[in-house]
Write a protein that holds these residues in place. Structure first.
Motif, PDB file in Angstrom:
ATOM      1  N   VAL A 101      40.468-134.640  77.864  1.00 43.10           N
ATOM      2  CA  VAL A 101      41.614-134.381  78.747  1.00 43.10           C
ATOM      3  C   VAL A 101      41.459-133.040  79.448  1.00 43.10           C
ATOM      4  N   ASN A 102      41.119-132.012  78.700  1.00 47.48           N
ATOM      5  CA  ASN A 102      40.928-130.656  79.247  1.00 47.48           C
ATOM      6  C   ASN A 102      39.532-130.178  78.869  1.00 47.48           C
ATOM      7  N   PHE A 103      38.577-130.465  79.714  1.00 45.37           N
ATOM      8  CA  PHE A 103      37.204-130.090  79.389  1.00 45.37           C
ATOM      9  C   PHE A 103      37.030-128.583  79.515  1.00 45.37           C
ATOM     10  N   PRO A 104      36.436-127.945  78.499  1.00 46.95           N
ATOM     11  CA  PRO A 104      36.255-126.488  78.497  1.00 46.95           C
ATOM     12  C   PRO A 104      34.978-126.066  79.237  1.00 46.95           C
ATOM     13  N   PHE A 105      35.075-125.945  80.528  1.00 44.56           N
ATOM     14  CA  PHE A 105      33.923-125.560  81.342  1.00 44.56           C
ATOM     15  C   PHE A 105      33.587-124.084  81.131  1.00 44.56           C
ATOM     16  N   GLY A 106      32.356-123.705  81.506  1.00 38.88           N
ATOM     17  CA  GLY A 106      31.984-122.297  81.556  1.00 38.88           C
ATOM     18  C   GLY A 106      31.103-121.793  80.441  1.00 38.88           C
ATOM     19  N   HIS A 107      30.709-122.634  79.501  1.00 41.41           N
ATOM     20  CA  HIS A 107      29.829-122.197  78.418  1.00 41.41           C
ATOM     21  C   HIS A 107      28.371-122.423  78.815  1.00 41.41           C
ATOM     22  N   SER A 108      27.488-121.594  78.301  1.00 36.57           N
ATOM     23  CA  SER A 108      26.070-121.772  78.620  1.00 36.57           C
ATOM     24  C   SER A 108      25.466-122.924  77.828  1.00 36.57           C
ATOM     25  N   HIS A 109      26.026-123.181  76.645  1.00 40.72           N
ATOM     26  CA  HIS A 109      25.507-124.219  75.759  1.00 40.72           C
ATOM     27  C   HIS A 109      26.666-125.023  75.166  1.00 40.72           C
ATOM     28  N   TYR A 110      26.437-126.322  75.050  1.00 44.87           N
ATOM     29  CA  TYR A 110      27.387-127.226  74.394  1.00 44.87           C
ATOM     30  C   TYR A 110      26.637-127.946  73.279  1.00 44.87           C
ATOM     31  N   TYR A 111      27.357-128.249  72.216  1.00 40.15           N
ATOM     32  CA  TYR A 111      26.770-128.988  71.102  1.00 40.15           C
ATOM     33  C   TYR A 111      27.571-130.260  70.880  1.00 40.15           C
ATOM     34  N   LEU A 112      26.856-131.360  70.666  1.00 37.43           N
ATOM     35  CA  LEU A 112      27.492-132.652  70.416  1.00 37.43           C
ATOM     36  C   LEU A 112      26.803-133.376  69.264  1.00 37.43           C
ATOM     37  N   PHE A 113      27.576-133.697  68.254  1.00 37.82           N
ATOM     38  CA  PHE A 113      27.104-134.566  67.180  1.00 37.82           C
ATOM     39  C   PHE A 113      27.869-135.874  67.346  1.00 37.82           C
TER      40      PHE A 113
END
Length: 190
Positions: A101-113
């Motif tokens: 719903v509210n994607f947190p943009f602006g990070h250099s890296h994202y992690y997904l499991f």
């Protein structure tokens, strides 16, 4: 650190699903080895659950960069906050919010499991609060891909057991490693 030691901090109802729902210590350590070679402004775990990835990474990183976790289940968010206090860890921030719903943009890296697994009908669910259907899974996967496509060029996405799909449009694979426990990949936004 071992998974058994980590799990000893969890409420009983979350210990039994740890193997299937929370990132293994070995994978967090491997991710830390990779991140040490990168310029990281911040990393965010999409679907952070009980906070295992974020908290153990914060211990390893020791303040080198800020670490964030976002989780839409209030109970899991509360567990992660409680563990952060109990373990006296700094440099990690948890948010109780739905990243679809509210994607947190602006990070250099994202992690997904594989954070969308919970919308599939399968074994080892955290609970049965979320609607489960193949159509919902596909809808959520499209939302996730669309949001990741809006990230700026150079953004990295680290996946363990995938993100719910096999192709991430607008991204190229930088690294692919078959770990003992599953596939670990790094994608970069073109």
């Amino acid at each position: 650190m071992t998974d058994q030691i980590w799990d000893s901090n969890l409420p009983a109802k979350y210990k039994s699903i740890s193997t299937y729902q929370w990132t293994p210590v070995q994978v967090i350590e491997f991710t830390w080895q990779y991140l040490q070679t990168q310029s990281v402004s911040s990393i965010l775990d999409l679907g952070s659950g009980v906070g295992k990835f974020c908290l153990y990474l914060a211990k390893l990183a020791n303040g080198n960069f800020p670490i964030y976790g976002i989780e839409d289940r209030l109970d899991l968010y509360k567990v992660s906050e409680s563990l952060k206090t109990k373990l006296k860890l700094e440099g990690v921030v948890f948010n109780h919010e739905d990243f679809l719903v509210n994607f947190p943009f602006g990070h250099s890296h994202y992690y997904l499991f594989n954070p969308l697994y919970e919308t599939m009908k399968g074994n080892y669910s955290i609970d049965f609060e979320k609607e489960k259907s193949a159509n919902l899974f596909l809808k959520n996967l499209q939302i996730l891909k669309s949001n990741l496509l809006k990230c700026k060029t150079g953004t990295k996405v680290i996946t363990y057991h995938g993100f719910g799909g096999s192709i991430l449009p607008g991204f190229r694979i930088l690294m692919k490693k078959e770990l003992e426990l599953g596939e670990w990949m790094v994608w970069e936004r073109d």
